[in-house]
Design a protein around this motif. Structure first.
Motif, PDB file in Angstrom:
ATOM      1  N   PRO A 114       2.636   0.893  -4.983  1.00 15.60           N
ATOM      2  CA  PRO A 114       1.754   1.846  -5.676  1.00 15.60           C
ATOM      3  C   PRO A 114       2.462   3.155  -6.025  1.00 15.60           C
ATOM      4  O   PRO A 114       2.221   3.731  -7.090  1.00 15.60           O
ATOM      5  N   GLU A 126       2.960   4.676  -9.814  1.00 10.33           N
ATOM      6  CA  GLU A 126       2.527   6.030 -10.170  1.00 10.33           C
ATOM      7  C   GLU A 126       3.694   6.821 -10.750  1.00 10.33           C
ATOM      8  O   GLU A 126       3.530   7.583 -11.707  1.00 10.33           O
ATOM      9  N   TYR A 135       0.799  -1.221   0.000  1.00  9.88           N
ATOM     10  CA  TYR A 135       0.000   0.000   0.000  1.00  9.88           C
ATOM     11  C   TYR A 135       0.840   1.283   0.000  1.00  9.88           C
ATOM     12  O   TYR A 135       0.288   2.380   0.052  1.00  9.88           O
ATOM     13  N   TYR A 136       2.154   1.116  -0.066  1.00 15.30           N
ATOM     14  CA  TYR A 136       3.000   2.308  -0.045  1.00 15.30           C
ATOM     15  C   TYR A 136       4.041   2.269  -1.162  1.00 15.30           C
ATOM     16  O   TYR A 136       3.900   2.956  -2.169  1.00 15.30           O
ATOM     17  N   ASP A 138      -6.004   3.377  -1.979  1.00 13.73           N
ATOM     18  CA  ASP A 138      -6.716   2.096  -1.940  1.00 13.73           C
ATOM     19  C   ASP A 138      -6.568   1.361  -0.613  1.00 13.73           C
ATOM     20  O   ASP A 138      -7.172   0.301  -0.429  1.00 13.73           O
ATOM     21  N   SER A 194      -1.212   4.596  -0.420  1.00 10.30           N
ATOM     22  CA  SER A 194      -2.174   4.529  -1.510  1.00 10.30           C
ATOM     23  C   SER A 194      -3.588   4.860  -1.028  1.00 10.30           C
ATOM     24  O   SER A 194      -3.994   4.504   0.090  1.00 10.30           O
TER      25      SER A 194
END
Length: 231
Positions: free
Chosen positions: A28, A32, A24-25, A203, A201
């Motif tokens: 992502p 990006e 999650y870090y 998400d 993120s």
């Protein structure tokens, strides 16, 4: 070092797959940073078990990857298939690729395992096309001080005791201040395009933000660079 990581490759891969810092870090944020990669030939330097290669390939990139750990490469081959261009090679030694072979190189959380950045950066510059990109993440230069109270400016060894999928291990990293990073980039023929300290993120499940991160979406952990190979 290679034998060290071979010994816990499965546990490392399992942790990398699901942990907040990776799932999650870092991953992502790196995707990006890479942006639109369709049709680009990309080298995953220190690919581990291949999660970044898989994600970039799904976005249309033509991927190649290497890792110093044969066990990690075997895990990556299971993930990416028998025809994937995956090789056992060490960053910092001559790489088995031609000059100017790649549009981009991505290197997630790899360089901070090395004391000397000169030879590895020179090799990554060599295999990039002129104007090609090196996208990388490393431990944030302030994380060592926050974690240990140690001095910021010296380049010092930083063994990190971690738990990987329930198994204790030591990751032998090096702390490096920001000025030393940027000097190494310039010496290798790279121009800094951007420096990033992104949030987690969007998400990420809210319960993880609340329970695991104390409500924080930004924290000092990794730092991200987009570099361009000087023409």
């Amino acid at each position: 070092m290679t034998a060290h990581y071979d010994a816990f490759a499965e546990a490392y891969a399992a942790e990398n797959e699901a942990s907040i810092l990776n799932a999650y870090y870092e991953r992502p944020a790196m995707l990006e940073l890479a942006g639109d990669v369709a049709g680009r030939h990309i080298l995953d330097a220190g690919c581990g078990a291949g999660p970044s290669s898989e994600a970039l390939r799904a976005r249309g990139a033509e991927m190649a990857g290497f890792d110093a750990s044969a066990a990690m490469i075997e895990l990556a081959r299971r993930r990416l298939g028998p025809d994937a261009d995956l090789r056992v090679a060490a960053l910092g030694e001559p790489l088995p690729y031609g000059d100017g072979e790649f549009d981009d190189v991505v290197s997630s959380l790899v360089l901070h395992y090395l004391r000397d950045w000169g030879p590895p950066l020179a090799e990554l510059r060599r295999v990039l096309k002129p104007g090609g990109r090196l996208l990388l993440s490393v431990n944030h230069p302030f994380a060592f001080h926050l974690s240990t109270g140690g001095g910021y400016f010296p380049i010092v060894e930083w063994p990190m005791e971690v738990e990987l999928a329930g198994r204790e291990a030591v990751l032998n990293t090096w702390h490096r201040p920001l000025y030393a990073m940027t000097e190494a980039f310039a010496a290798a023929g790279f121009r800094i395009v951007s420096i990033g300290e992104p949030p987690v993120s969007a998400d990420i499940p809210e319960d993880l933000v609340r329970n695991e991160l104390g409500g924080r979406r930004r924290f000092v952990s990794f730092i991200f660079f987009a570099l361009e190979a000087a023409v």
